[in-house]
Design an enzyme around this catalytic site. Sequence first.
Site, PDB file in Angstrom:
ATOM      1  N   ASP A   1      -0.901  15.218  15.333  1.00 52.14           N
ATOM      2  CA  ASP A   1       0.187  15.748  16.159  1.00 52.14           C
ATOM      3  C   ASP A   1      -0.216  17.058  16.820  1.00 52.14           C
ATOM      4  OD1 ASP A   1       1.868  13.658  15.410  1.00 52.14           O
ATOM      5  OD2 ASP A   1       2.541  14.727  13.613  1.00 52.14           O
TER       6      ASP A   1
ATOM      7  N   SER B   1       0.867  -1.173   0.000  1.00 50.09           N
ATOM      8  CA  SER B   1       0.000   0.000   0.000  1.00 50.09           C
ATOM      9  C   SER B   1       0.905   1.225   0.000  1.00 50.09           C
ATOM     10  CB  SER B   1      -0.940  -0.006   1.214  1.00 50.09           C
ATOM     11  OG  SER B   1      -0.216  -0.142   2.430  1.00 50.09           O
TER      12      SER B   1
ATOM     13  N   HIS C   1       3.745  -1.080   3.798  1.00 48.80           N
ATOM     14  CA  HIS C   1       3.157   0.235   3.504  1.00 48.80           C
ATOM     15  C   HIS C   1       4.298   1.203   3.224  1.00 48.80           C
ATOM     16  CE1 HIS C   1       0.001   3.294   3.663  1.00 48.80           C
ATOM     17  NE2 HIS C   1       0.807   4.047   4.379  1.00 48.80           N
TER      18      HIS C   1
ATOM     19  N   ALA D   1      -7.294   8.823  19.151  1.00 49.03           N
ATOM     20  CA  ALA D   1      -7.602   7.986  17.991  1.00 49.03           C
ATOM     21  C   ALA D   1      -8.641   6.926  18.322  1.00 49.03           C
ATOM     22  CB  ALA D   1      -6.330   7.333  17.464  1.00 49.03           C
TER      23      ALA D   1
ATOM     24  N   GLU E   1       1.352   5.614   0.585  1.00 49.05           N
ATOM     25  CA  GLU E   1       0.852   6.863   1.163  1.00 49.05           C
ATOM     26  C   GLU E   1       1.305   8.054   0.322  1.00 49.05           C
ATOM     27  OE1 GLU E   1       1.047   7.769   5.521  1.00 49.05           O
ATOM     28  OE2 GLU E   1       2.272   9.465   4.819  1.00 49.05           O
TER      29      GLU E   1
ATOM     30  N   PHE F   1      12.536  14.540   9.670  1.00 52.78           N
ATOM     31  CA  PHE F   1      11.466  13.614  10.059  1.00 52.78           C
ATOM     32  C   PHE F   1      11.801  12.939  11.387  1.00 52.78           C
ATOM     33  CE2 PHE F   1      10.278  12.736   5.345  1.00 52.78           C
ATOM     34  CZ  PHE F   1       9.568  13.929   5.302  1.00 52.78           C
TER      35      PHE F   1
END
Length: 302
Positions: A119, A25, A275, A134, A27, A225
């Site tokens: 965030d 998958s 992913h 969540a 993103e 990151f």
Amino acid sequence: MSLCALQWEEFNRHIIELDGNVNVSFEFFPPRTYEMEQFFWKTIDRLSKLKPVFVSVTYGAYSGKHELTYNVIQDIRSRTGLIAAPHLTCIDTSPHQLEKIAQKYWNNGIRHVVALRGDRSADCNGLKATMMHAVDLVFLLKKIGNFDISVAAYPEVHPEAESPQSDLINLKKKIDAGANRAITQFFFDVESYLRFRDLCVSVGISVKIIPGILPIFNFNQLQSFSNMTKVKIPSWIISMFDGLNYDIDICKMIGIVIAIDMVKVLLKEGVRDFHFYTLNRFDLTYTICHILGIRPKIGGAG
């Protein structure tokens, strides 16, 4: 034959034996300029040929641009026929607003959602953070419809978690609330993922814990990151990129090798789903998938 060659031969034989039984998958994030949009659709077109299980499109908390993510999702669906999942955050949106968004998704045929808290941010454009998490968002979505829900997991522990145990308990709550799978934050220490997967099983989490793979092509960006997510960059990776800030082609090749080495270990440990955080680029992810044996059918584009 060298040890390295023997390892690659074993890896290639293992890939053949899998006979394509590997799921991917991807993103993406919504493009913000005309130039970014042109490259975005080139990336979508190229990666869609690999028949991903689904693709997801991010939504940044406090951005106020749910509509942008929604429009991109609908465009991907209409242009490619792929299953497309919007990211949805709850830290910046009231329960009432979230219900309206979820109902709109459901009414318009969107069945997959990546449910996130979002965030915390000091600069929230005047919006106040809610007390939702969540797990609350998963409950809310399931009340609207039987969404297929992905949630986040953190092999190296969420930076705001009180402890690894509390972080694991929080993940189990999200799964118990109805989440269908967990996708991990990117990582480079494969052992941390494998330990985390074992811990998930030990507390009764039975859904797939899909590793999030971030192919490296810009080390400075990776460091940024890492500072945000608190993901550790091993010293050997730092050493490999030393002095290569302006040699993008070499950085890409190193990034591909690192990702493939990670995938080799994960495949041996029974992982079959991956992913990819594409950063709206197709080159590295496409190359890695090609090596994994995930390719367009003969005669197709690509």
